[in-house]
Design an enzyme around this catalytic site. Structure first.
Site, mmCIF file in Angstrom:
data_model
loop_
_atom_site.group_PDB
_atom_site.id
_atom_site.type_symbol
_atom_site.label_atom_id
_atom_site.label_comp_id
_atom_site.label_asym_id
_atom_site.label_seq_id
_atom_site.Cartn_x
_atom_site.Cartn_y
_atom_site.Cartn_z
ATOM 1 N N ASP A 272 0.867 -1.174 0.000
ATOM 2 C CA ASP A 272 0.000 0.000 0.000
ATOM 3 C C ASP A 272 0.905 1.226 0.000
ATOM 4 O O ASP A 272 1.870 1.283 0.754
ATOM 5 C CB ASP A 272 -0.886 0.027 1.254
ATOM 6 C CG ASP A 272 -1.839 -1.150 1.320
ATOM 7 O OD1 ASP A 272 -2.253 -1.637 0.245
ATOM 8 O OD2 ASP A 272 -2.164 -1.586 2.431
ATOM 9 N N GLU A 321 -9.392 0.680 -4.582
ATOM 10 C CA GLU A 321 -8.255 0.983 -3.718
ATOM 11 C C GLU A 321 -7.063 1.442 -4.556
ATOM 12 O O GLU A 321 -6.193 0.634 -4.910
ATOM 13 C CB GLU A 321 -7.850 -0.255 -2.906
ATOM 14 C CG GLU A 321 -8.912 -0.666 -1.920
ATOM 15 C CD GLU A 321 -8.368 -1.545 -0.822
ATOM 16 O OE1 GLU A 321 -9.084 -1.774 0.147
ATOM 17 O OE2 GLU A 321 -7.208 -2.003 -0.950
HETATM 18 ZN ZN LIG Z 1 -3.473 -3.245 0.572
#
Ligand SMILES: [Zn+2]
Length: 350
Positions: A272, A321
């Protein structure tokens, strides 16, 4: 009221551990049960649960030597109950929740994880550690007439046979084997959103090298990226999902937070990322920043894809995302990006 829709047997010394799967439609009960575990206080509901366990075993598994009972919701272990406790006359001798909380599972969420929960990220990890890699035969209940929650299997998804493959597909239907830890985890030499060492800084060597290359190229274009969260172990995922379940309800939580065994982060191939203009957060706003746009346009050149795209929620099972990168290698990343497909579609087409 019938709580359990299925079971699985895990061999133990001189007997079996029985995993009993809760009906996922029983959200109210499940949440209440989680709430009780959190408070460490199991009055009326626990007695009902224990009676249901006893009745299930008597009916479905007569004559079996049962050592312990694990209460499962999907791949999430809610509680472990030693069988001696079930048949003990002293009902208060040991509470079902105590076994689990000692292991740092439910209720064992650390402060730093709570931070992550503010900006939820999906994850994947191995299944129940007590099963220790054993995937014994499933024995579906004949009387199971429960409709699974849309978009996810109610019980026992496939266990992935090639967890170490670069193109491994991990999602709500395909779970990593229990206890899977990738080889060659290293901390990539890139900027992070925090300073101290943490397990989640790690990635598999090949993914870490690719991330370093991408961050360097971004910097050369005037784009400063920050890594936030890479490898995540089973135990950590379990704690995160349980905490999200308590906070948002299990159904809602499962839209953005993976159950143990279902997080791509456990492969060591995901990272991330974020930037300063969104205050180092993991937020959909990242997708509209100059950094987010750069990543969307360039990640594939370094072997990464944006795993959870807008408009693909019904395929991936997760919300958009823009911060979640998955390493798949340059060739696959190029094709997936050019065709604007998900990893699911790409692998299905192969
Ligand atoms: Zn993630």
């Amino acid at each position: 009221l019938r709580y359990f829709v299925n079971h699985r047997l895990v061999e133990a010394q001189n007997g079996y551990i029985v995993e009993l799967y809760l009906d996922q439609q029983l959200n109210e009960f499940s949440l209440e049960f989680l709430g009780l575990l959190k408070k460490g206080d199991i009055p009326q509901k626990a007695d009902n649960l224990e009676r249901a366990v006893e009745a299930y075993i008597k009916e479905k598994l007569p004559g079996l030597t049962v050592k312990a009972v694990n209460i499962m919701l999907g791949s999430l272990l809610l509680a472990s109950i030693p069988i001696s406790h079930l048949y003990a006359s002293e009902k208060n001798a040991e509470k079902p929740g105590s076994v689990q909380s000692e292991k740092g599972g439910i209720g064992g969420v650390q402060e730093s994880e709570e931070q992550e929960l503010e900006t939820p990220t999906p994850d994947i990890d191995a299944s129940n550690e007590q099963a220790s890699g054993k995937t014994d035969a499933e024995l579906p209940s004949k009387s199971s007439a429960v409709t699974p929650t849309p978009g996810q299997p109610a019980i026992s998804p496939n266990i992935i046979s090639n967890p170490g493959a670069i193109l491994v597909l991990v999602n709500k239907h395909n779970n990593l084997p229990s206890g899977y830890v990738p080889q060659n985890l290293v901390v990539p030499n890139v900027s992070f959103s925090f300073k101290e060492y943490d397990e989640k800084k790690q990635m598999r060597k090949e993914a870490a090298s690719a991330l370093e290359e991408m961050f360097r190229a971004a910097k050369a274009d005037g784009i400063n990226l920050y890594a936030v969260s890479g490898y995540r172990s089973y135990a950590r995922q379990e704690a995160i999902f349980a905490s999200n379940g308590r906070k948002y309800g299990l159904e809602k939580a499962n839209q953005f937070s993976a159950k143990p065994g279902q997080s791509e982060h456990q492969t060591g191939l995901a990272m991330d990322i974020t930037c300063t203009s969104v205050s180092y957060g993991l937020t959909q706003r990242f997708g509209s920043t100059k950094e987010g746009i750069w990543v969307k346009e360039n990640a594939n050149k370094f072997g990464f894809i944006l795993r959870y795209q807008q408009g693909k929620e019904s395929i991936t099972g997760y919300q958009y995302e823009p911060w979640h990168l998955r390493y798949v290698g340059k060739e696959a990343a190029k094709e997936i990006t050019e065709r604007n497909v998900t990893l699911e579609e790409y692998l299905g087409a192969k």
